[in-house]
Design an enzyme around this catalytic site. Structure first.
Site, PDB file in Angstrom:
ATOM      1  N   HIS A  49       0.852  -1.186   0.000  1.00 55.92           N
ATOM      2  CA  HIS A  49       0.000   0.000   0.000  1.00 55.92           C
ATOM      3  C   HIS A  49       0.891   1.240   0.000  1.00 55.92           C
ATOM      4  O   HIS A  49       1.989   1.212   0.543  1.00 55.92           O
ATOM      5  CB  HIS A  49      -0.910   0.010   1.229  1.00 55.92           C
ATOM      6  CG  HIS A  49      -1.751  -1.217   1.362  1.00 55.92           C
ATOM      7  ND1 HIS A  49      -2.979  -1.348   0.754  1.00 55.92           N
ATOM      8  CD2 HIS A  49      -1.524  -2.383   2.009  1.00 55.92           C
ATOM      9  CE1 HIS A  49      -3.481  -2.533   1.039  1.00 55.92           C
ATOM     10  NE2 HIS A  49      -2.621  -3.184   1.797  1.00 55.92           N
TER      11      HIS A  49
ATOM     12  N   LYS B 152      15.479  -6.344   0.282  1.00 57.88           N
ATOM     13  CA  LYS B 152      16.338  -6.142  -0.886  1.00 57.88           C
ATOM     14  C   LYS B 152      16.683  -7.510  -1.472  1.00 57.88           C
ATOM     15  O   LYS B 152      16.638  -8.522  -0.770  1.00 57.88           O
ATOM     16  CB  LYS B 152      17.632  -5.416  -0.491  1.00 57.88           C
ATOM     17  CG  LYS B 152      17.416  -3.985  -0.042  1.00 57.88           C
ATOM     18  CD  LYS B 152      18.739  -3.298   0.270  1.00 57.88           C
ATOM     19  CE  LYS B 152      18.490  -1.856   0.708  1.00 57.88           C
ATOM     20  NZ  LYS B 152      19.745  -1.180   1.082  1.00 57.88           N
TER      21      LYS B 152
END
Length: 198
Positions: A113, A164
């Site tokens: 979101h 990551k």
């Protein structure tokens, strides 16, 4: 462009689109049936997963309970195992290679979101693919965030939050998850810490 098309193309979308609501409901019903089957009904469980996922290889086992949003965005290679309470929010593609093991309570989230509350309050969402390579072990309680690639021959330590990409042939741990060392042939000598295989 429909809300589903937006979702699948990495655009801002609203999950309240009629088609998406219907497809999530179908997946919920299939997963409910899966999770409620008797432990000795493996054939029925396998048929549900084959009908729900985009692709799944030979020799797979998913310990119930399991949860996903749609199922059709999940592709899994051969010799796949996930332990209890795996959740895959597959609003974008989730591609998992061969010989992948997933410990209990792992969450794989393609969906997210916006940061700004005004955008969130408009029910805007996004989704980006997750790719997990071959010969990967993901430890208990790991969270994999949207848009992540985990390379081949990777171990993700328990409780890690993967924000990551993780390079192949590495051990990565922590929050945020980071590579702590390369996996080498020396690791063949040990099964746990410095306990040797004899």
């Amino acid at each position: 462009m429909s809300e589903k098309e937006k979702m699948l193309h990495g655009k801002p979308y609203k999950a309240s689109g009629e088609e998406l609501v219907s497809e999530r409901q179908y997946a919920k019903e299939m997963i409910f049936d899966y999770n409620m089957l008797h432990p000795n009904e493996d054939c029925k469980k396998n048929e549900i997963i084959k009908g729900l996922f985009h692709n799944i290889g030979k020799n797979f086992y998913i310990e119930p309970p399991f949860r996903c949003d749609y199922g059709y965005n999940i592709s899994v290679g051969e010799n796949f195992y996930t332990n209890y309470n795996c959740t895959i929010l597959d609003c974008a593609k989730v591609t998992i290679g061969n010989n992948v093991m997933i410990a209990p309570n792992v969450s794989i989230f393609t969906a997210g979101h916006p940061i700004h509350p005004e955008l969130r309050n408009q029910s805007i969402e996004y989704a980006f693919p997750i790719n997990i390579g071959n010969d990967v072990w993901i430890g208990g309680g790991v969270i994999v965030n949207p848009g992540i690639t985990i390379g081949d021959n990777v171990v993700i330590g328990s409780g890690s939050v993967v924000t990551k990409d993780i390079v192949s042939n590495s051990i990565a741990v922590g929050n945020p998850c980071r590579v702590i060392r390369e996996i080498t042939n020396d690791d063949k000598q040990y099964y746990f810490k410095k306990l040797k295989i004899k």
